[in-house]
Design a protein around this motif. Structure first.
Motif, PDB file in Angstrom:
ATOM      1  N   PHE A   1      18.360 -40.015  49.394  1.00 48.82           N
ATOM      2  CA  PHE A   1      19.580 -41.300  49.217  1.00 48.82           C
ATOM      3  C   PHE A   1      20.157 -41.555  47.895  1.00 48.82           C
ATOM      4  O   PHE A   1      21.004 -42.556  47.684  1.00 48.82           O
ATOM      5  CB  PHE A   1      18.362 -42.824  49.844  1.00 48.82           C
ATOM      6  CG  PHE A   1      17.246 -42.969  50.954  1.00 48.82           C
ATOM      7  CD1 PHE A   1      18.637 -43.332  52.224  1.00 48.82           C
ATOM      8  CD2 PHE A   1      16.827 -42.369  50.914  1.00 48.82           C
ATOM      9  CE1 PHE A   1      17.939 -42.762  53.568  1.00 48.82           C
ATOM     10  CE2 PHE A   1      16.070 -42.492  52.327  1.00 48.82           C
ATOM     11  CZ  PHE A   1      16.409 -42.662  53.546  1.00 48.82           C
ATOM     12  N   SER A   2      19.973 -40.926  46.720  1.00 46.70           N
ATOM     13  CA  SER A   2      20.547 -40.311  45.178  1.00 46.70           C
ATOM     14  C   SER A   2      22.240 -40.682  46.109  1.00 46.70           C
ATOM     15  O   SER A   2      22.527 -41.651  44.342  1.00 46.70           O
ATOM     16  CB  SER A   2      20.381 -39.468  45.357  1.00 46.70           C
ATOM     17  OG  SER A   2      20.812 -38.157  45.332  1.00 46.70           O
ATOM     18  N   ARG A   3      22.874 -39.986  46.975  1.00 43.24           N
ATOM     19  CA  ARG A   3      24.618 -40.604  46.799  1.00 43.24           C
ATOM     20  C   ARG A   3      24.878 -42.203  46.471  1.00 43.24           C
ATOM     21  O   ARG A   3      25.492 -42.936  45.533  1.00 43.24           O
ATOM     22  CB  ARG A   3      25.109 -39.929  47.874  1.00 43.24           C
ATOM     23  CG  ARG A   3      26.380 -40.099  47.507  1.00 43.24           C
ATOM     24  CD  ARG A   3      26.999 -38.760  46.710  1.00 43.24           C
ATOM     25  NE  ARG A   3      28.257 -39.038  46.563  1.00 43.24           N
ATOM     26  CZ  ARG A   3      28.991 -37.695  45.840  1.00 43.24           C
ATOM     27  NH1 ARG A   3      28.471 -36.816  45.179  1.00 43.24           N
ATOM     28  NH2 ARG A   3      30.430 -37.846  46.437  1.00 43.24           N
ATOM     29  N   ASN A   4      24.522 -43.055  47.599  1.00 43.70           N
ATOM     30  CA  ASN A   4      24.780 -43.864  47.603  1.00 43.70           C
ATOM     31  C   ASN A   4      23.817 -45.207  48.275  1.00 43.70           C
ATOM     32  O   ASN A   4      24.353 -46.574  48.247  1.00 43.70           O
ATOM     33  CB  ASN A   4      25.572 -44.445  48.611  1.00 43.70           C
ATOM     34  CG  ASN A   4      25.092 -43.701  49.990  1.00 43.70           C
ATOM     35  OD1 ASN A   4      24.064 -43.881  50.248  1.00 43.70           O
ATOM     36  ND2 ASN A   4      25.890 -44.153  51.763  1.00 43.70           N
ATOM     37  N   GLY A   5      22.469 -44.717  47.741  1.00 48.30           N
ATOM     38  CA  GLY A   5      21.231 -45.192  48.091  1.00 48.30           C
ATOM     39  C   GLY A   5      20.920 -46.158  49.450  1.00 48.30           C
ATOM     40  O   GLY A   5      20.187 -47.023  49.884  1.00 48.30           O
ATOM     41  N   ARG A   6      21.865 -45.578  50.612  1.00 49.96           N
ATOM     42  CA  ARG A   6      22.438 -46.324  51.674  1.00 49.96           C
ATOM     43  C   ARG A   6      21.621 -45.257  53.219  1.00 49.96           C
ATOM     44  O   ARG A   6      21.031 -45.196  54.141  1.00 49.96           O
ATOM     45  CB  ARG A   6      23.081 -47.041  51.787  1.00 49.96           C
ATOM     46  CG  ARG A   6      23.461 -47.444  53.595  1.00 49.96           C
ATOM     47  CD  ARG A   6      24.257 -48.342  53.301  1.00 49.96           C
ATOM     48  NE  ARG A   6      25.992 -47.752  53.885  1.00 49.96           N
ATOM     49  CZ  ARG A   6      26.643 -47.691  52.649  1.00 49.96           C
ATOM     50  NH1 ARG A   6      26.407 -48.070  51.924  1.00 49.96           N
ATOM     51  NH2 ARG A   6      27.723 -46.774  53.116  1.00 49.96           N
ATOM     52  N   GLY A   7      22.542 -44.561  53.187  1.00 49.63           N
ATOM     53  CA  GLY A   7      22.801 -42.982  53.801  1.00 49.63           C
ATOM     54  C   GLY A   7      22.114 -42.101  53.300  1.00 49.63           C
ATOM     55  O   GLY A   7      21.872 -41.746  52.331  1.00 49.63           O
ATOM     56  N   PHE A   8      21.032 -41.637  54.642  1.00 49.47           N
ATOM     57  CA  PHE A   8      20.407 -40.719  54.227  1.00 49.47           C
ATOM     58  C   PHE A   8      21.079 -39.165  54.569  1.00 49.47           C
ATOM     59  O   PHE A   8      21.602 -38.590  54.917  1.00 49.47           O
ATOM     60  CB  PHE A   8      19.219 -40.627  55.528  1.00 49.47           C
ATOM     61  CG  PHE A   8      18.715 -38.770  55.594  1.00 49.47           C
ATOM     62  CD1 PHE A   8      17.829 -38.607  54.601  1.00 49.47           C
ATOM     63  CD2 PHE A   8      17.787 -38.209  56.442  1.00 49.47           C
ATOM     64  CE1 PHE A   8      17.074 -37.814  53.591  1.00 49.47           C
ATOM     65  CE2 PHE A   8      17.664 -37.639  56.263  1.00 49.47           C
ATOM     66  CZ  PHE A   8      16.256 -37.080  54.946  1.00 49.47           C
ATOM     67  N   GLN A   9      20.524 -37.833  53.315  1.00 48.11           N
ATOM     68  CA  GLN A   9      21.678 -36.832  52.544  1.00 48.11           C
ATOM     69  C   GLN A   9      21.024 -35.654  53.132  1.00 48.11           C
ATOM     70  O   GLN A   9      21.438 -34.757  52.398  1.00 48.11           O
ATOM     71  CB  GLN A   9      22.124 -36.871  51.962  1.00 48.11           C
ATOM     72  CG  GLN A   9      20.910 -36.902  50.464  1.00 48.11           C
ATOM     73  CD  GLN A   9      21.818 -37.217  48.958  1.00 48.11           C
ATOM     74  OE1 GLN A   9      22.628 -38.743  48.848  1.00 48.11           O
ATOM     75  NE2 GLN A   9      22.706 -36.357  47.970  1.00 48.11           N
TER      76      GLN A   9
END
Length: 456
Positions: free
Chosen positions: A189-197
Motif C-alpha cells: 500500500f506504499s503508493r497512497n496507503g489505501r489502495g492495494f498495489q
C-alpha cells in the motif's frame, strides 16, 4: 475457432521447464539490485526478443512487468523509459526482420492498417502538433509496438499460439498470486496507503491488470465445458484483489468486457455458443451470490470504500470532479478550440509536461500525461477527422475479435472499457503495453496464417 488451452493449464504448468523460469527470475533479480543492473535486465530482454515471434511477445510482457514493479523492491521503473525503447526496437527488428526474410514483407491486413495509422499520426504531428517532437516520438513508438505485436501474433502457428496463451495466462496468474503476501505489508500500500498495489508500482496499474485478468477468468469459466476449481480460484482471487485496489477503472473493464461481449454475440446470432454460456453464468452467479451473502458485512464495507474512496454519498459531484471530471472538461475545451486538427498527439497544453530527454541529441524518451478518457482525448489531440480514422481501425479489429468467440471478444471490450476511465490505449509504456498485448491476442484467435508459422 478459438484455441482453448485453458482446460490444459494444469498440464501446461507441469510441463514448464526450470530453464523457462530462469530468465524471468534473473531479470527480476537484476532489476532489484541497482539501476545499473536494471538496465542490464532490459538489455537481456532485447537479446531474448531477437530469437523469434513468441520470444518477442514474451519479452514485451516481461518488459512491462519489470517497468511497473513496485518501487520498494525494484529499480525497473526508474530506468524504464530508455529500457522500454531498447526492448521495443529489438522486438520490432526481430519480428519485421523475419517478415522480410520469410514472407518478403507480405504483411497481414491488421498490421498494414496499424502501420498506415501510425504514419498518419506522424504526419499529423508534424503538421499540427504544438509539441511536434514529443508527438512524433509517441506516434512512432505506439505504431512500432502495436504493429510488432500484431505481426508477431499473426505469424504464430496454432500450436505456438496455444503455447503462448498458456504461458501468458500462467504469467498473469503468477503475478496475482505473488502479490497476495504484500497485502500484509506496507509495501503493498506504499503508493497512497489505501489502495492495494501488490507487486506493481501503483494501485491503478494493479487494478487495470486485475480487471483484465478477472474478465479473462470469467470468460473462461463461461466458455469452458465445466467450471473448474482452478479457473474459479483465478476469477475469485482476482475479483477480491481488484476490490482491494480501489480501482474503479479495472472494475469497469471487467463488467463491460463480459456484458458487452455476450450482448454482441447475441446480436450477431451466435445463440448455439451462448446457450451453454448462460447455463454456466447461472451457476457462476449463484456461487458468487452465496459467497457475497455469507460475508455481507465485510464486503459491504469494502465495496463502499471501493466505490466512493472515502467520500460521502452526498459528495458524488465532488467525487466526479476530483477523479476524472476536470480532465474530461479540459479535453472538451481543447477540442472545441481545435475541432479539426487537435492540439497534438499525446500532449497536454494546459499543464506543464515533464519531458525526459536522452543526453546526447536531446530526443524525448518519455513524456507522461494524464487523460481521463482515451476517446475524448483522441478528439482533443487529433481532431474529428483523424479520430474517425482511428474508429474505422478499431471496427476492423472488432470484426476479427467477434470471429474469435467469447473469450477474445471479452478481452477486446475489456481493453476498450479501460480507456473510459484511463487514457492508456496510445501509451505503449507502462500498463498501456499490457493492454496492447491483450488487444493483439484478442484479434488473432480466429485463425493462424500459414506464412512463417515455422518461425514462431
Amino acid at each position: 475457432m478459438t484455441t482453448s488451452p485453458f482446460s490444459q493449464v494444469g498440464e501446461g504448468i507441469k510441463r514448464i521447464k526450470l530453464s523457462s523460469l530462469l530468465l524471468p527470475a534473473t531479470l527480476i533479480l537484476f532489476a532489484a539490485v541497482s539501476p545499473t543492473t536494471a538496465y542490464a535486465s532490459y538489455i537481456l530482454l532485447a537479446v531474448y526478443a531477437l530469437s523469434g515471434y513468441s520470444s518477442a511477445l514474451k519479452a514485451l510482457c516481461l518488459a512491462w512487468l519489470i517497468g511497473t514493479l513496485n518501487s520498494g523492491v525494484s529499480y525497473g521503473s526508474e530506468v524504464g523509459g530508455i529500457g522500454w525503447l531498447v526492448v521495443f526496437a529489438a522486438a520490432a527488428a526481430s519480428v519485421f526482420g523475419r517478415a522480410i526474410s520469410v514472407s518478403r514483407f507480405n504483411l497481414p491486413r491488421e498490421t498494414v492498417l496499424t502501420i498506415g495509422l501510425g504514419v498518419t499520426l506522424v504526419m499529423h504531428s508534424l503538421l499540427f502538433s504544438q509539441m511536434p517532437d514529443v508527438s512524433v516520438l509517441k506516434a512512432i513508438s505506439w505504431a512500432v509496438v502495436t504493429a510488432t505485436i500484431f505481426q508477431a501474433f499473426s505469424q504464430l502457428s496454432p500450436i505456438k499460439m496455444h503455447e503462448f496463451t498458456i504461458w501468458f495466462f500462467i504469467f498473469c496468474v503468477t503475478i496475482m498470486v505473488v502479490s497476495w503476501p504484500f497485502v500484509f505489508s506496507s509495501l503493498g500500500f506504499s503508493r497512497n496507503g489505501r489502495g492495494f498495489q501488490g507487486v506493481l508500482n501503483q494501485p491503478q496499474a494493479y487494478g487495470i491488470f486485475l480487471g483484465l485478468l478477472s474478465a479473462w477468468g470469467a470468460a473462461i469459466n463461461l466458455q469452458k465445458g465445466k467450471i473448474s476449481a482452478a479457473t474459479l480460484f483465478v476469477f475469485g482471487s482476482s475479483i477480491t484483489a481488484l476490490v482491494l485496489t480501489q480501482s474503479r477503472t479495472g472494475g469497469i473493464a471487467f463488467i463491460v468486457g463480459v456484458s458487452a461481449s455476450i450482448t454482441l454475440l447475441i446480436f450477431v446470432g451466435k445463440f448455439r455458443e451462448l446457450s451453454a454460456v448462460f447455463r454456466r453464468m447461472v451457476v457462476l452467479m449463484s456461487i458468487v451470490t452465496l459467497l457475497a451473502i455469507s460475508t455481507i458485512d465485510w464486503w459491504l464495507r469494502i465495496a463502499l470504500g471501493y466505490i466512493f474512496k472515502g467520500y460521502d454519498v452526498d459528495q458524488l459531484s465532488e467525487l466526479y470532479a476530483s477523479s476524472r471530471g476536470f480532465l474530461y472538461e479540459r479535453a472538451l475545451d481543447n477540442f472545441y478550440a481545435y475541432p479539426f486538427t487537435g492540439i497534438g498527439f499525446g500532449i497536454d497544453i494546459v499543464r506543464e509536461m515533464k519531458v525526459a530527454r536522452e543526453p546526447f541529441f536531446g530526443f524525448p524518451t518519455s513524456a507522461p500525461i494524464e487523460k481521463g478518457n482515451a476517446f475524448v482525448a483522441s478528439l482533443e489531440e487529433v481532431g474529428l477527422v483523424f479520430s474517425g480514422l482511428i474508429l474505422v481501425w478499431l471496427l476492423v479489429l472488432l470484426r476479427r475479435a467477434v470471429s474469435g468467440g467469447l473469450v477474445p471478444l471479452t478481452m477486446f471490450f475489456s481493453v476498450m472499457a479501460l480507456n473510459i476511465g484511463e487514457a492508456i490505449f496510445f501509451s505503449p509504456g507502462g500498463v498501456g503495453l499490457l493492454t496492447l498485448i491483450f488487444l493483439g491476442w484478442s484479434v488473432h484467435q480466429r485463425t493462424s496464417r500459414t506464412q512463417g508459422i515455422s518461425h514462431g
